[in-house]
Scaffold this motif. Structure first.
Motif, PDB file in Angstrom:
ATOM      1  N   GLN A   2     -14.745-100.426  44.588  1.00 44.09           N
ATOM      2  CA  GLN A   2     -14.754 -99.721  45.676  1.00 44.09           C
ATOM      3  C   GLN A   2     -15.927-100.031  46.370  1.00 44.09           C
ATOM      4  OE1 GLN A   2     -12.202 -97.743  46.891  1.00 44.09           O
ATOM      5  NE2 GLN A   2     -11.284 -98.377  44.912  1.00 44.09           N
ATOM      6  N   ILE A   3     -16.034-100.300  47.810  1.00 45.10           N
ATOM      7  CA  ILE A   3     -16.900-100.697  48.639  1.00 45.10           C
ATOM      8  C   ILE A   3     -17.212 -99.683  49.716  1.00 45.10           C
ATOM      9  CG2 ILE A   3     -18.134-102.563  49.996  1.00 45.10           C
ATOM     10  CD1 ILE A   3     -16.647-104.670  48.473  1.00 45.10           C
ATOM     11  N   ILE A   4     -18.349 -99.344  49.846  1.00 45.63           N
ATOM     12  CA  ILE A   4     -18.875 -98.268  50.999  1.00 45.63           C
ATOM     13  C   ILE A   4     -19.703 -99.161  51.986  1.00 45.63           C
ATOM     14  CG2 ILE A   4     -20.633 -97.320  49.719  1.00 45.63           C
ATOM     15  CD1 ILE A   4     -19.746 -94.685  51.246  1.00 45.63           C
ATOM     16  N   TYR A   5     -19.142 -99.129  53.238  1.00 42.87           N
ATOM     17  CA  TYR A   5     -19.819 -99.474  54.142  1.00 42.87           C
ATOM     18  C   TYR A   5     -20.387 -98.543  55.133  1.00 42.87           C
ATOM     19  CZ  TYR A   5     -17.129-103.882  53.052  1.00 42.87           C
ATOM     20  OH  TYR A   5     -16.670-105.138  52.573  1.00 42.87           O
ATOM     21  N   ILE A   6     -21.800 -98.616  55.328  1.00 48.06           N
ATOM     22  CA  ILE A   6     -22.367 -97.544  56.129  1.00 48.06           C
ATOM     23  C   ILE A   6     -22.974 -97.664  57.243  1.00 48.06           C
ATOM     24  CG2 ILE A   6     -24.343 -95.998  55.432  1.00 48.06           C
ATOM     25  CD1 ILE A   6     -24.090 -96.669  52.682  1.00 48.06           C
ATOM     26  N   LEU A 128     -25.062 -88.905  51.123  1.00 43.48           N
ATOM     27  CA  LEU A 128     -23.724 -89.706  51.078  1.00 43.48           C
ATOM     28  C   LEU A 128     -23.818 -90.482  49.647  1.00 43.48           C
ATOM     29  CD1 LEU A 128     -21.543 -91.102  52.997  1.00 43.48           C
ATOM     30  CD2 LEU A 128     -23.278 -93.035  53.429  1.00 43.48           C
ATOM     31  N   LEU A 129     -24.732 -90.988  48.995  1.00 41.50           N
ATOM     32  CA  LEU A 129     -24.476 -91.502  47.949  1.00 41.50           C
ATOM     33  C   LEU A 129     -24.244 -90.894  46.793  1.00 41.50           C
ATOM     34  CD1 LEU A 129     -24.795 -94.594  47.005  1.00 41.50           C
ATOM     35  CD2 LEU A 129     -26.984 -93.897  45.735  1.00 41.50           C
ATOM     36  N   GLU A 130     -24.367 -89.640  46.711  1.00 40.08           N
ATOM     37  CA  GLU A 130     -23.971 -88.495  45.832  1.00 40.08           C
ATOM     38  C   GLU A 130     -22.531 -88.491  45.948  1.00 40.08           C
ATOM     39  OE1 GLU A 130     -27.372 -85.506  44.736  1.00 40.08           O
ATOM     40  OE2 GLU A 130     -26.263 -85.172  46.533  1.00 40.08           O
ATOM     41  N   ARG A 131     -22.075 -88.192  47.081  1.00 37.58           N
ATOM     42  CA  ARG A 131     -20.580 -88.303  47.309  1.00 37.58           C
ATOM     43  C   ARG A 131     -20.021 -89.399  47.053  1.00 37.58           C
ATOM     44  NH1 ARG A 131     -22.904 -84.618  49.389  1.00 37.58           N
ATOM     45  NH2 ARG A 131     -22.147 -82.321  49.931  1.00 37.58           N
ATOM     46  N   PHE A 132     -20.307 -90.491  47.202  1.00 38.28           N
ATOM     47  CA  PHE A 132     -19.704 -91.977  46.705  1.00 38.28           C
ATOM     48  C   PHE A 132     -19.586 -91.800  45.300  1.00 38.28           C
ATOM     49  CE2 PHE A 132     -20.117 -96.698  46.428  1.00 38.28           C
ATOM     50  CZ  PHE A 132     -18.734 -96.854  46.797  1.00 38.28           C
ATOM     51  N   GLN A 133     -20.610 -91.532  44.565  1.00 39.58           N
ATOM     52  CA  GLN A 133     -20.567 -91.429  42.969  1.00 39.58           C
ATOM     53  C   GLN A 133     -19.545 -90.459  42.772  1.00 39.58           C
ATOM     54  OE1 GLN A 133     -22.004 -92.518  40.508  1.00 39.58           O
ATOM     55  NE2 GLN A 133     -20.869 -91.295  38.899  1.00 39.58           N
ATOM     56  N   LYS A 134     -19.338 -89.330  43.115  1.00 40.88           N
ATOM     57  CA  LYS A 134     -18.274 -88.333  42.874  1.00 40.88           C
ATOM     58  C   LYS A 134     -16.833 -88.980  42.999  1.00 40.88           C
ATOM     59  CE  LYS A 134     -20.906 -84.177  43.755  1.00 40.88           C
ATOM     60  NZ  LYS A 134     -20.965 -82.749  44.468  1.00 40.88           N
ATOM     61  N   TYR A 135     -16.902 -89.747  44.057  1.00 39.04           N
ATOM     62  CA  TYR A 135     -15.601 -90.606  44.397  1.00 39.04           C
ATOM     63  C   TYR A 135     -15.092 -91.631  43.444  1.00 39.04           C
ATOM     64  CZ  TYR A 135     -12.010 -93.142  47.136  1.00 39.04           C
ATOM     65  OH  TYR A 135     -10.980 -93.960  47.483  1.00 39.04           O
ATOM     66  N   LEU A 136     -16.148 -92.341  42.996  1.00 44.17           N
ATOM     67  CA  LEU A 136     -16.058 -93.376  42.019  1.00 44.17           C
ATOM     68  C   LEU A 136     -15.817 -92.709  40.541  1.00 44.17           C
ATOM     69  CD1 LEU A 136     -18.978 -95.474  43.053  1.00 44.17           C
ATOM     70  CD2 LEU A 136     -16.574 -96.047  43.437  1.00 44.17           C
ATOM     71  N   SER A 137     -16.611 -91.784  40.351  1.00 40.27           N
ATOM     72  CA  SER A 137     -16.352 -91.162  38.928  1.00 40.27           C
ATOM     73  C   SER A 137     -14.748 -90.513  38.821  1.00 40.27           C
ATOM     74  CB  SER A 137     -17.247 -89.730  38.832  1.00 40.27           C
ATOM     75  OG  SER A 137     -17.098 -89.204  37.656  1.00 40.27           O
ATOM     76  N   GLN A 138     -14.226 -89.753  40.069  1.00 39.32           N
ATOM     77  CA  GLN A 138     -13.022 -89.478  39.969  1.00 39.32           C
ATOM     78  C   GLN A 138     -11.859 -90.557  39.685  1.00 39.32           C
ATOM     79  OE1 GLN A 138     -12.564 -86.920  43.508  1.00 39.32           O
ATOM     80  NE2 GLN A 138     -14.014 -85.403  42.772  1.00 39.32           N
ATOM     81  N   GLU A 141     -14.232 -95.712  38.570  1.00 40.33           N
ATOM     82  CA  GLU A 141     -14.459 -97.203  39.346  1.00 40.33           C
ATOM     83  C   GLU A 141     -15.720 -97.337  39.438  1.00 40.33           C
ATOM     84  OE1 GLU A 141     -11.715 -99.156  41.866  1.00 40.33           O
ATOM     85  OE2 GLU A 141     -10.230 -97.754  41.729  1.00 40.33           O
ATOM     86  N   LEU A 142     -16.280 -98.404  39.729  1.00 37.30           N
ATOM     87  CA  LEU A 142     -17.735 -98.965  40.056  1.00 37.30           C
ATOM     88  C   LEU A 142     -17.497 -99.088  41.576  1.00 37.30           C
ATOM     89  CD1 LEU A 142     -18.597-101.305  37.273  1.00 37.30           C
ATOM     90  CD2 LEU A 142     -19.183 -98.788  37.194  1.00 37.30           C
ATOM     91  N   GLY A 143     -18.687 -99.102  42.118  1.00 40.49           N
ATOM     92  CA  GLY A 143     -18.767 -99.453  43.485  1.00 40.49           C
ATOM     93  C   GLY A 143     -20.185 -99.900  43.830  1.00 40.49           C
ATOM     94  N   ILE A 144     -20.234-100.544  45.099  1.00 41.35           N
ATOM     95  CA  ILE A 144     -21.311-101.060  45.819  1.00 41.35           C
ATOM     96  C   ILE A 144     -21.515-100.631  47.234  1.00 41.35           C
ATOM     97  CG2 ILE A 144     -21.465-103.122  44.217  1.00 41.35           C
ATOM     98  CD1 ILE A 144     -20.284-104.745  46.640  1.00 41.35           C
ATOM     99  N   ASN A 183     -21.954 -94.910  38.248  1.00 43.67           N
ATOM    100  CA  ASN A 183     -21.114 -95.623  38.686  1.00 43.67           C
ATOM    101  C   ASN A 183     -21.256 -96.594  40.154  1.00 43.67           C
ATOM    102  OD1 ASN A 183     -19.940 -93.284  37.460  1.00 43.67           O
ATOM    103  ND2 ASN A 183     -17.848 -94.397  37.465  1.00 43.67           N
ATOM    104  N   VAL A 184     -22.349 -96.486  40.777  1.00 39.98           N
ATOM    105  CA  VAL A 184     -22.945 -97.531  41.956  1.00 39.98           C
ATOM    106  C   VAL A 184     -23.842 -98.489  41.240  1.00 39.98           C
ATOM    107  CG1 VAL A 184     -24.441 -97.549  43.805  1.00 39.98           C
ATOM    108  CG2 VAL A 184     -23.097 -95.403  43.421  1.00 39.98           C
ATOM    109  N   ILE A 185     -23.341 -99.806  41.528  1.00 44.27           N
ATOM    110  CA  ILE A 185     -23.828-100.821  40.897  1.00 44.27           C
ATOM    111  C   ILE A 185     -24.486-101.717  41.788  1.00 44.27           C
ATOM    112  CG2 ILE A 185     -22.129-100.796  39.149  1.00 44.27           C
ATOM    113  CD1 ILE A 185     -20.898-103.347  40.449  1.00 44.27           C
ATOM    114  N   GLU A 186     -25.461-102.522  41.468  1.00 41.16           N
ATOM    115  CA  GLU A 186     -26.419-103.335  41.977  1.00 41.16           C
ATOM    116  C   GLU A 186     -27.231-102.746  43.173  1.00 41.16           C
ATOM    117  OE1 GLU A 186     -26.282-106.639  41.702  1.00 41.16           O
ATOM    118  OE2 GLU A 186     -24.426-107.103  40.670  1.00 41.16           O
ATOM    119  N   LYS A 187     -27.903-103.785  43.473  1.00 45.04           N
ATOM    120  CA  LYS A 187     -29.082-103.128  44.667  1.00 45.04           C
ATOM    121  C   LYS A 187     -28.166-102.696  46.078  1.00 45.04           C
ATOM    122  CE  LYS A 187     -31.318-105.841  47.349  1.00 45.04           C
ATOM    123  NZ  LYS A 187     -32.229-106.829  47.811  1.00 45.04           N
ATOM    124  N   LEU A 188     -28.989-101.964  46.969  1.00 41.41           N
ATOM    125  CA  LEU A 188     -28.308-101.811  48.219  1.00 41.41           C
ATOM    126  C   LEU A 188     -28.232-103.174  48.915  1.00 41.41           C
ATOM    127  CD1 LEU A 188     -27.464 -99.709  50.164  1.00 41.41           C
ATOM    128  CD2 LEU A 188     -29.683 -99.339  50.667  1.00 41.41           C
TER     129      LEU A 188
END
Length: 261
Positions: A2-6, A128-138, A141-144, A183-188
């Motif tokens: 999953q990719i989150i665009y901010i 925002l990143l905390e909520r993305f982590q919860k989404y990925l955990s549910q 999956e992993l995300g950037i 679950n958040v991978i890679e640098k920003l």
């Protein structure tokens, strides 16, 4: 993956210097398997009306593309009928693409009453990143994360160093301010909005959220929010929005807003 665009609406300028009342940081999540089709459709719309599939479409450009308005815009059209067609086609596109939104709204004056030396953009990113982590955990999956690190209304300044430090710490350790985000991978990852369709989409969904707070509206009083952004915001159990897809901080002032009445 999953990719989150901010992207953000509003600013971090003090109110005494004519800054906006609210800062909104919006994340638009897209499954990597769906990005190509979404980008293809968006490029087709751009080419149809501007003969340029790479032109940037952002909310402030689009609002003033109407030839009946005096304000300038790189997207200005010379036909009102064609402008109405563009609005209708983009509305249909934004309604139907498969994205999920998380948005953080910061009441700047109330925030600075508690934390007068802090940049509200940073706490918004943490939420925002905390909520993305919860989404990925549910989803298991992993995300950037991809963000336009330039902030400011007129003269943009680069916020990447501060955000990257927070991002890296959140990936690897708990804190009194956040829970670890494994679950958040890679640098920003940094990318300018004019080069990244996902950030343009984040912006198109973000402004309507900013609008209802900045101008103290109920959700149904701004059609772009009610029809475009609201349906895409993540909902918790029972369809609950507050605290899930939409985080307002500090929450002590939200009772005075018509959005929550």
């Amino acid at each position: 993956m999953q990719i989150i665009y901010i992207d953000e609406s509003g600013d971090t300028i003090p109110l005494s210097q004519e800054g906006k009342k609210f800062l909104v940081l919006n994340g638009c999540i897209i499954d990597e398997l769906k990005i190509q089709e979404i980008e293809k459709r968006f490029r087709e719309i751009k080419k149809k009306y501007y003969q340029d599939p790479d032109i940037e479409i952002k909310s402030n450009f689009l609002r003033y593309a109407n030839p009946d308005l005096a304000e300038s815009s790189p997207l200005k059209l010379n036909s009102k009928a064609k402008y109405d067609e563009l609005e209708a086609e983009l509305t249909d596109f934004l309604k139907n693409i498969d994205v999920v939104l998380y948005s953080v709204v910061i009441d700047k004056e109330a925030y600075w009453q508690q934390y007068p030396s802090q940049n509200p953009y940073e706490i918004a990113y943490i939420f925002l990143l905390e909520r993305f982590q919860k989404y990925l955990s549910q989803k298991g999956e992993l995300g950037i994360c991809i963000i336009d690190p330039r902030e400011g209304q007129v003269e943009k300044h680069f916020m990447g160093n501060e955000l990257n430090t927070i991002h890296n710490m959140m990936r690897w350790q708990d804190s009194t301010l956040w829970r670890k985000c494994p679950n958040v991978i890679e640098k920003l990852l940094f990318s300018q909005s004019d080069k990244t369709i996902g950030i343009q989409l984040a912006d198109l969904y973000c402004y309507p959220i900013f609008n209802v707070f900045e101008y103290d509206k109920k959700p149904e009083e701004y059609w772009r929010f009610n029809e475009l952004s609201l349906p895409k915001l993540f909902k918790g159990p029972g369809g609950k929005l507050d605290g899930f897809g939409l985080k307002f901080f500090p929450d002590t002032t939200k009772k005075g807003l018509r959005f929550y009445s």
